[in-house]
Structure formats: C-alpha cells, structure tokens
Design an enzyme around this catalytic site. Structure first.
Site, PDB file in Angstrom:
ATOM      1  N   ASP A   1     -47.690  11.782 -80.232  1.00 46.73           N
ATOM      2  CA  ASP A   1     -48.001  11.094 -78.986  1.00 46.73           C
ATOM      3  C   ASP A   1     -47.093   9.879 -78.923  1.00 46.73           C
ATOM      4  O   ASP A   1     -46.997   9.120 -79.893  1.00 46.73           O
ATOM      5  CB  ASP A   1     -49.473  10.661 -78.992  1.00 46.73           C
ATOM      6  CG  ASP A   1     -49.894  10.021 -77.684  1.00 46.73           C
ATOM      7  OD1 ASP A   1     -49.496  10.519 -76.623  1.00 46.73           O
ATOM      8  OD2 ASP A   1     -50.640   9.018 -77.734  1.00 46.73           O
TER       9      ASP A   1
ATOM     10  N   ARG B   1     -46.053  19.252 -79.068  1.00 48.68           N
ATOM     11  CA  ARG B   1     -47.116  18.844 -78.141  1.00 48.68           C
ATOM     12  C   ARG B   1     -46.946  19.588 -76.823  1.00 48.68           C
ATOM     13  O   ARG B   1     -45.844  19.722 -76.307  1.00 48.68           O
ATOM     14  CB  ARG B   1     -47.064  17.345 -77.875  1.00 48.68           C
ATOM     15  CG  ARG B   1     -48.185  16.954 -76.918  1.00 48.68           C
ATOM     16  CD  ARG B   1     -48.418  15.499 -76.858  1.00 48.68           C
ATOM     17  NE  ARG B   1     -49.503  15.211 -75.936  1.00 48.68           N
ATOM     18  CZ  ARG B   1     -49.866  14.019 -75.576  1.00 48.68           C
ATOM     19  NH1 ARG B   1     -49.244  12.974 -76.073  1.00 48.68           N
ATOM     20  NH2 ARG B   1     -50.852  13.838 -74.733  1.00 48.68           N
TER      21      ARG B   1
ATOM     22  N   ARG C   1     -53.038  15.961 -81.688  1.00 46.33           N
ATOM     23  CA  ARG C   1     -51.665  16.267 -81.277  1.00 46.33           C
ATOM     24  C   ARG C   1     -50.691  15.941 -82.400  1.00 46.33           C
ATOM     25  O   ARG C   1     -50.900  14.987 -83.151  1.00 46.33           O
ATOM     26  CB  ARG C   1     -51.285  15.538 -80.010  1.00 46.33           C
ATOM     27  CG  ARG C   1     -51.618  14.077 -79.959  1.00 46.33           C
ATOM     28  CD  ARG C   1     -51.483  13.563 -78.546  1.00 46.33           C
ATOM     29  NE  ARG C   1     -52.279  12.515 -78.060  1.00 46.33           N
ATOM     30  CZ  ARG C   1     -53.594  12.445 -77.911  1.00 46.33           C
ATOM     31  NH1 ARG C   1     -54.350  13.390 -78.330  1.00 46.33           N
ATOM     32  NH2 ARG C   1     -54.187  11.428 -77.375  1.00 46.33           N
TER      33      ARG C   1
ATOM     34  N   ASP D   1     -46.385   6.619 -76.458  1.00 50.54           N
ATOM     35  CA  ASP D   1     -46.773   5.824 -75.301  1.00 50.54           C
ATOM     36  C   ASP D   1     -45.726   4.749 -75.054  1.00 50.54           C
ATOM     37  O   ASP D   1     -45.284   4.066 -75.992  1.00 50.54           O
ATOM     38  CB  ASP D   1     -48.124   5.123 -75.537  1.00 50.54           C
ATOM     39  CG  ASP D   1     -49.298   6.078 -75.487  1.00 50.54           C
ATOM     40  OD1 ASP D   1     -49.207   7.119 -74.808  1.00 50.54           O
ATOM     41  OD2 ASP D   1     -50.318   5.779 -76.136  1.00 50.54           O
TER      42      ASP D   1
END
Length: 190
Positions: free
Chosen positions: A107, A94, A104, A109
């Site tokens: 990811d 990424r 992507r 979070d």
C-alpha cells in the site's frame, strides 16, 4: 538551465505499508521501483515499524503491517505520482479495487507534496487521515519531524504525532530500506 536558476523539485512524502507475503521485500521493491522512475528521486527512507493492522471489527484479524515513509523529489504532478504509486502497488500484486480494509502486499499513500493541497475524486492532499495514523506519523517524524503539513493540519509532523489519538502499539524493527544513489541503474521496471 543553470543551477542557479533551476526551480527546486517539490518534496513528496509517501507512506508504505505491507501485511501480506514477503512484507519487507515488498517495501524494498517499492523503493526500487519508485527510484527507477524518471519523474522522481527517492531521497530518504524512515526506519521500518511493525504495527497491528487497522481493521473493522467485522473483518477479523489480519497479519501485522510493516510501515515506513519515503521522501522523494518530484518533477511530475501529484496526480501523476499517485498513478505511479498505484502502478508500483500493482507490480507487487495489489489489485484495485480491493476492500479498503483487506490485507495487501503493498500500500502506498501519498501523504504530502510540499505545501500543495488538493481535493478531487482522485486525490486529496495532504492525506486526509494522516493525523489519525500513528503508523504513518511515527516513521515520518523520524524522517522529517519539522516538515510543516499543510492545511487542514497546519502543524509539523512531530506535533501531529504528539497529538495523534491512535494508541496502536508500534515496534521499530531492525529492517532498513536501501535508497539507491541517484546515479544507480534502475533495478526493475514496472
């Protein structure tokens, strides 16, 4: 320090997603790379779900995402954990800054760290959009349904899932993420 006086390590919850390349392998690589860090210990992983990509109408269709949630005990700050998450994303291909809605390979979070709240240019805790994301809440509810998400949500994960306005379909997959035992050797460095 004796075990009776040791401070408990805060629990962090991280959302994982991938819709580019070898999606399941990217998620597993995230578990492995995070597990190799001294400042955290991955304790559990949710089931893996497949969902449509959340996109803007102008961005066109994208491949579906695989999503999961991890629970980890941490010894570092939430900001350091987020920097580690960004490094793991980069190790999986990424690039930042990338268009927010772009496909992507990985990811990550930072959803919540215990009952901590933060509002900075770098980090907002809990994640400000988690209540709108069924693809986060469904796997999180499988892993920790009664975790009390701090303000502004102030509700357990299962309640946020029940109240979630996102009606995007989710499909639980047969994929599982292997969480290495705490004494396992680090599989890969960043």
């Amino acid at each position: 320090m004796s075990q009776s006086t040791a401070r408990p390590m805060p629990l962090a919850y991280l959302g994982l997603g991938s819709n580019q390349g070898a999606r399941r392998e990217h998620l597993q690589a995230a578990v492995d790379r995070l597990s190799a860090q001294d400042a955290l210990r991955v304790l559990g992983a949710s089931p893996v779900y497949e969902t449509e990509a959340h996109t803007r109408p102008s961005s066109g269709p994208q491949p579906p995402f695989l999503n999961a949630v991890l629970r980890a005990a941490i010894t570092d700050s939430p900001e350091a954990l987020l920097r580690t998450a960004h490094a793991v994303e980069g190790a999986e291909g990424r690039t930042r800054p990338a268009e927010r809605w772009a496909p992507r390979p990985l990811d990550i979070d930072l959803l919540a760290v215990g009952q901590k709240t933060r509002q900075t240019d770098f980090l907002t805790l809990p994640h400000p959009r988690l209540g709108e994301r069924r693809f986060v809440l469904r796997p999180w509810a499988d892993l920790a349904p009664n975790f009390p998400v701090p303000p502004p949500f102030e509700a357990p994960v299962h309640r946020l899932l029940a109240d979630c306005p996102d009606d995007t379909a989710l499909r639980r997959t047969a994929h599982t993420l292997h969480v290495p035992p705490p004494d396992a050797p680090a599989p890969r460095a960043l």
